[in-house]
Design an enzyme around this catalytic site. Sequence first.
Site, PDB file in Angstrom:
ATOM      1  N   ARG A 131      -7.793  -0.602   5.622  1.00 50.47           N
ATOM      2  CA  ARG A 131      -7.023   0.424   4.921  1.00 50.47           C
ATOM      3  C   ARG A 131      -5.661  -0.105   4.473  1.00 50.47           C
ATOM      4  NH1 ARG A 131      -5.379   4.374   8.306  1.00 50.47           N
ATOM      5  NH2 ARG A 131      -4.590   5.392   6.439  1.00 50.47           N
ATOM      6  N   ARG A 150       1.554  14.630  12.065  1.00 53.17           N
ATOM      7  CA  ARG A 150       2.396  14.401  10.894  1.00 53.17           C
ATOM      8  C   ARG A 150       2.291  15.658  10.044  1.00 53.17           C
ATOM      9  NH1 ARG A 150       0.959   8.256   9.061  1.00 53.17           N
ATOM     10  NH2 ARG A 150      -1.092   8.737   9.899  1.00 53.17           N
ATOM     11  N   VAL A 178       2.502  18.840   7.566  1.00 54.84           N
ATOM     12  CA  VAL A 178       2.845  18.954   6.156  1.00 54.84           C
ATOM     13  C   VAL A 178       3.739  20.158   5.901  1.00 54.84           C
ATOM     14  CG1 VAL A 178       0.730  17.793   5.455  1.00 54.84           C
ATOM     15  CG2 VAL A 178       0.766  20.288   5.653  1.00 54.84           C
ATOM     16  N   ASP A 179       4.164  20.838   6.962  1.00 50.53           N
ATOM     17  CA  ASP A 179       5.004  22.022   6.778  1.00 50.53           C
ATOM     18  C   ASP A 179       6.258  21.722   5.968  1.00 50.53           C
ATOM     19  OD1 ASP A 179       3.122  23.135   8.378  1.00 50.53           O
ATOM     20  OD2 ASP A 179       4.465  23.724   9.999  1.00 50.53           O
ATOM     21  N   ASP A 238       5.753   0.820  11.996  1.00 51.91           N
ATOM     22  CA  ASP A 238       4.550   0.112  11.578  1.00 51.91           C
ATOM     23  C   ASP A 238       4.508  -1.340  12.041  1.00 51.91           C
ATOM     24  OD1 ASP A 238       3.450   2.303  10.401  1.00 51.91           O
ATOM     25  OD2 ASP A 238       3.803   1.689   8.333  1.00 51.91           O
ATOM     26  N   ARG A 278      -4.241  10.365   4.958  1.00 51.37           N
ATOM     27  CA  ARG A 278      -3.221  11.416   4.969  1.00 51.37           C
ATOM     28  C   ARG A 278      -2.335  11.386   3.731  1.00 51.37           C
ATOM     29  NH1 ARG A 278      -1.428  13.097  10.958  1.00 51.37           N
ATOM     30  NH2 ARG A 278      -3.134  12.221  12.150  1.00 51.37           N
ATOM     31  N   LYS A 323       0.837  -1.206   0.000  1.00 47.54           N
ATOM     32  CA  LYS A 323       0.000   0.000   0.000  1.00 47.54           C
ATOM     33  C   LYS A 323       0.868   1.251   0.000  1.00 47.54           C
ATOM     34  CE  LYS A 323      -1.328   2.239   3.544  1.00 47.54           C
ATOM     35  NZ  LYS A 323      -1.904   2.944   4.709  1.00 47.54           N
ATOM     36  N   ASN A 324       1.880   1.268   0.855  1.00 48.52           N
ATOM     37  CA  ASN A 324       2.701   2.472   1.008  1.00 48.52           C
ATOM     38  C   ASN A 324       3.572   2.744  -0.211  1.00 48.52           C
ATOM     39  OD1 ASN A 324       1.647   2.954   3.529  1.00 48.52           O
ATOM     40  ND2 ASN A 324       3.340   2.009   4.636  1.00 48.52           N
ATOM     41  N   CYS A 363      -5.297   8.290  10.432  1.00 49.88           N
ATOM     42  CA  CYS A 363      -5.234   7.657  11.747  1.00 49.88           C
ATOM     43  C   CYS A 363      -4.766   8.642  12.819  1.00 49.88           C
ATOM     44  CB  CYS A 363      -4.275   6.474  11.728  1.00 49.88           C
ATOM     45  SG  CYS A 363      -4.850   5.095  10.737  1.00 49.88           S
TER      46      CYS A 363
END
Length: 442
Positions: free
Chosen positions: A417, A142, A144-145, A325, A113, A22-23, A137
């Site tokens: 997911r 996390r 996004v800057d 993970d 995300r 998935k990632n 989640c």
Amino acid sequence: MDRFHIVGGSPLRGEVIVSGSKNSALPILFSALLGGGLEISNIPSLRDIRTAFSLLSQLGIRADPLVSADPEKTDLTQGIPSHKNDGWPGKYRLLEESIEAHEAPYDLVRTMRASILCLGPLLARRKRGRVSLPGGCLIGARPVDIHLNAFVRMGAKISIDHGYIDAHTNGLTGCDIHLPYPTVTGTENIMMAATLARGTTRIFNAAQEPEVSDLAFSLIARGARIEGIGTSSIKITGVDSLLEAPYTVMSDRIEAGTFLVAGALLGEDLMIRNVDVSCLDSLLGTLRDMGADFQEKNGSVSISRIRKPRGTSARTEPYPGFPTDMQAQILPLMAIAEGPSTVVETVFENRFTHVMEMNRMGANIDIHGSRAFVRGGASLEGASVMASDLRASAGLVLAALIAKGESEIQRVYHIDRGYEKIETKLESIGARIKRVRGEEIS
């Protein structure tokens, strides 16, 4: 909402095949926004993947299935099967039908995300992107800057208004970008934007995860110029456009790791296929420390139950360290091990939400800040527990598999997911698990 009903204690034997990552699949799918077309194989059937297809459709990308799916189980308008059937093709051709659309709406982005990964390609190809601030989640901040600061350095103008990131540019220009920490999605987003930027972009302190490398290799197959793959310093020389090319997504190392822990808990010569062991050195080392014995051959790993698992310590870190993970999945093995264990979580600040649920099943785990202290020697008992995020779900499933009696895992939409038909795979190797259907999840 769906839930899992599990009766613990059944040995696991036979073979299980690991799905595509998935990632890895998500950023590669979003790279279709860079134009040129994309033929992608080994796509797992997951909620997040369907969300990505829906978002891409709104952004002018058509997805055509390339492997025949059951027409009665497939939405032929987009070629995307629904969640509750077996008609998933696994292979798609993505084509750009429009370059006008540029907005990723909240109702899609809030559930995943990784949707932020559409911003870099939109800026590079269409010179504008409007993306809702992401959800997903609840495992800690996390921000996004890092993405946005990099895009500003590359020539974008960005504002945040009413929960949306609004970005536009007259054309991105390559530059040197020093990341404050090796963020995976930040590295991927910048790398995609840089493929079509003028000049050269160098990313320092880049994430080294295999999924980042997989995205890079997929872009190179389409004509991108990227060097330093798999290292902390990545160089991207911009090109005018990308070409269409086929690419196969790597296998999911976290799913493979989850089944490896399941084998260490209950395996009887369990064979796990489609595994890239080179991506799992840290996890395999931890399992060896706990007493695991496994055999590796031709992309497969066989593993059996550890008769007397030993306590150990693990510290989650960016790749090649122990993966965050896999933290929730290793805890049930530590809970029954002889002697104490310790887990230090350094990646996310709120990723022990599953511990309270495991303790309800009989584990003895204390949390002190970023550390989990596991006393060991527990005898887990079935209980009704609630999942809080994707990997927490997997950890609770593993705990239920070794617990005495019956367990019920609620909110399994989280596990949908990131794990393709996990209950079907577990049942095929001997687990007593079934999905109990509930009301449809919005």
